[in-house]
Design a protein around this motif. Structure first.
Motif, short mmCIF file in Angstrom:
data_model
loop_
_atom_site.label_atom_id
_atom_site.label_comp_id
_atom_site.label_asym_id
_atom_site.label_seq_id
_atom_site.Cartn_x
_atom_site.Cartn_y
_atom_site.Cartn_z
N PRO A 45 -0.55 3.79 15.80
CA PRO A 45 -0.08 3.56 14.43
C PRO A 45 -0.68 2.29 13.84
O PRO A 45 -0.74 1.24 14.49
CB PRO A 45 1.44 3.45 14.59
CG PRO A 45 1.74 4.24 15.84
CD PRO A 45 0.56 4.00 16.74
N THR A 46 -1.15 2.39 12.61
CA THR A 46 -1.74 1.25 11.92
C THR A 46 -0.65 0.40 11.29
O THR A 46 0.53 0.76 11.28
CB THR A 46 -2.72 1.73 10.84
OG1 THR A 46 -2.02 2.58 9.92
CG2 THR A 46 -3.85 2.52 11.47
N SER A 47 -1.07 -0.74 10.74
CA SER A 47 -0.10 -1.67 10.14
C SER A 47 0.60 -1.08 8.93
O SER A 47 1.69 -1.53 8.57
CB SER A 47 -0.82 -2.97 9.74
OG SER A 47 -1.88 -2.68 8.84
N ASN A 48 -0.01 -0.06 8.31
CA ASN A 48 0.62 0.53 7.13
C ASN A 48 1.39 1.80 7.45
O ASN A 48 1.82 2.52 6.56
CB ASN A 48 -0.44 0.83 6.05
CG ASN A 48 -1.49 1.81 6.53
OD1 ASN A 48 -1.69 1.97 7.73
ND2 ASN A 48 -2.17 2.46 5.61
N SER A 49 1.57 2.11 8.76
CA SER A 49 2.34 3.28 9.16
C SER A 49 3.83 2.96 9.19
O SER A 49 4.23 1.91 9.72
CB SER A 49 1.90 3.78 10.54
OG SER A 49 0.54 4.16 10.52
N VAL A 50 4.63 3.84 8.64
CA VAL A 50 6.09 3.65 8.64
C VAL A 50 6.75 4.95 9.07
O VAL A 50 6.19 6.03 8.95
CB VAL A 50 6.60 3.24 7.24
CG1 VAL A 50 6.04 1.89 6.83
CG2 VAL A 50 6.26 4.29 6.20
N THR A 51 7.96 4.81 9.61
CA THR A 51 8.75 5.98 9.95
C THR A 51 9.45 6.47 8.69
O THR A 51 10.23 5.73 8.08
CB THR A 51 9.79 5.65 11.03
OG1 THR A 51 9.10 5.16 12.20
CG2 THR A 51 10.60 6.88 11.40
N PHE A 65 -2.63 13.00 0.35
CA PHE A 65 -3.64 12.45 1.25
C PHE A 65 -4.73 11.77 0.43
O PHE A 65 -5.32 12.38 -0.47
CB PHE A 65 -4.24 13.59 2.09
CG PHE A 65 -5.50 13.22 2.82
CD1 PHE A 65 -5.48 12.32 3.87
CD2 PHE A 65 -6.72 13.77 2.45
CE1 PHE A 65 -6.64 11.97 4.53
CE2 PHE A 65 -7.88 13.45 3.12
CZ PHE A 65 -7.84 12.55 4.16
N PHE A 66 -4.98 10.48 0.71
CA PHE A 66 -6.01 9.72 0.00
C PHE A 66 -7.05 9.17 0.97
O PHE A 66 -7.63 8.12 0.72
CB PHE A 66 -5.39 8.58 -0.79
CG PHE A 66 -4.66 9.00 -2.03
CD1 PHE A 66 -5.34 9.61 -3.07
CD2 PHE A 66 -3.30 8.80 -2.15
CE1 PHE A 66 -4.67 10.02 -4.22
CE2 PHE A 66 -2.62 9.20 -3.30
CZ PHE A 66 -3.31 9.81 -4.33
N ASN A 67 -7.23 9.86 2.09
CA ASN A 67 -8.16 9.40 3.11
C ASN A 67 -7.73 8.04 3.68
O ASN A 67 -8.56 7.18 3.99
CB ASN A 67 -9.59 9.32 2.54
CG ASN A 67 -10.65 9.40 3.63
OD1 ASN A 67 -10.38 9.86 4.75
ND2 ASN A 67 -11.85 8.96 3.32
N GLN A 68 -6.42 7.88 3.82
CA GLN A 68 -5.89 6.61 4.34
C GLN A 68 -6.26 6.43 5.82
O GLN A 68 -6.32 7.40 6.58
CB GLN A 68 -4.35 6.58 4.22
CG GLN A 68 -3.82 6.83 2.83
CD GLN A 68 -3.38 8.26 2.63
OE1 GLN A 68 -4.08 9.18 3.04
NE2 GLN A 68 -2.24 8.46 1.98
N GLU A 69 -6.49 5.20 6.19
CA GLU A 69 -6.78 4.90 7.58
C GLU A 69 -5.55 5.23 8.44
O GLU A 69 -4.44 4.83 8.15
CB GLU A 69 -7.14 3.42 7.75
CG GLU A 69 -7.46 3.04 9.17
CD GLU A 69 -7.72 1.55 9.34
OE1 GLU A 69 -7.92 1.11 10.49
OE2 GLU A 69 -7.70 0.83 8.31
N GLY A 70 -5.78 5.97 9.51
CA GLY A 70 -4.69 6.30 10.42
C GLY A 70 -3.91 7.54 10.05
O GLY A 70 -2.97 7.91 10.75
#
Length: 307
Positions: free
Chosen positions: A139-145, A253-258
């Motif tokens: 999980p990247t820093s911008n991943s949230v549950t 979906f915006f091609n976000q990292e992760g």
């Protein structure tokens, strides 16, 4: 008539008469001693034509490179040129795993023998390979549950944890392909900037899905608008569908990292032997069409044939 030229002080007569048979020979074409020509051209002629083609191809390569440079200034490698209503792709497709299928009369058919794992290795490997990026995800820093129905903080994306998928399918049981109750993994194809418009009323969904929600959740009318629903039906067998919903907040979906795509599992129960069984799966949202110009879009049809 003849003409003369001088070479090292000696006069050489060049005949104006037609060439003899010997002069017409292939050997003479390769090397004409009298004219000092190779392949029909003198060294000076070869030098001129060689220089011409070198300059020509350098110019051609430069012109092509310039056009490609200008073209790449007009596009973003991370964003499609056309999206939304400007794009030909306005409707997400429903794809599935396993993907390595036999073709039987142009119908995608899963064929194997229950109890003999080797006959289903292709299908098992297909699902395992697809899930590798989920097992190895970091999980990247911008991943949230995310909680279905709640807004995702700006700049964040929902983390999809495969361990939280409610299903009886698992790698330990070979995704059911050692038995006559195999599993299908279903997901919506990624489509840049597409946001689902969920149904708001329970009666807009297929009858089987309505019954499932009425029996499994306390307030199905509130749950309907929080998910894109994926529901499978068959006239021949029962299908276990424990979690048929994909939360809306996983989109767009915006091609976000992760970013990894959410999916659902279904299990086709107790398939008969030597009988072809048809399973039709559809994704349900207000802005998902199931057929466009006679092409399947928001649905998938898979056949099973056990022997």
């Amino acid at each position: 008539m003849s003409a003369a030229r001088y070479r090292e002080g000696e006069a050489v007569v060049v005949s104006r008469l037609p060439p003899s048979d010997q002069e017409r020979s292939f050997q003479t074409f390769l090397w004409n001693r009298k004219a000092g020509a190779v392949l029909g051209r003198t060294p000076s002629s070869w030098a001129k034509i060689g220089l011409f083609y070198i300059v020509f191809y350098i110019f051609l390569a430069g012109f092509f490179s310039l056009l490609m440079f200008v073209f790449y200034q007009t596009i973003d490698l991370k964003v499609p040129k056309y999206t939304g209503q400007e794009s030909l792709l306005r409707n997400p497709g429903l794809s599935y795993r396993p993907k390595f299928l036999y073709s039987d009369d142009l119908r995608p058919t899963i064929i194997y023998e229950p109890g003999f794992r080797d006959t289903a290795l292709t299908y098992i490997y297909s699902i395992n390979e697809f899930l590798q990026k989920y097992d190895n995800r970091s999980p990247t820093s911008n991943s949230v549950t995310c909680v279905p129905g709640e807004e995702v903080p700006a700049g964040s994306l929902c983390d999809f944890d495969i361990l939280n998928v409610n299903t009886s399918c698992s790698k330990e049981n070979d995704w059911g392909y050692s038995t006559n109750s195999p599993c299908l993994l279903l997901k919506l194809n990624r489509m840049f900037s597409w946001t689902p418009e969920p149904h708001h009323y329970l009666d807009e969904l297929p009858e089987g899905l309505q019954q499932h929600l009425n029996s499994s959740v306390a307030d199905p009318h509130m749950v309907v608008k929080k998910y894109v629903w994926v529901w499978c039906e068959s006239d021949d067998v029962k299908i276990e569908q424990l979690s048929p919903g994909i939360p809306v907040n996983f989109f767009p979906f915006f091609n976000q990292e992760g970013y990894i795509s959410p999916f659902v599992f279904v299990r086709i129960q107790n398939l008969p032997i030597d009988q072809k069984v048809k399973v039709r799966c559809r994704a349900w949202a207000n802005n998902i069409e199931h057929r466009i110009n006679k092409r399947l879009t928001g649905e998938a049809v898979v056949y099973f044939h056990l022997y």
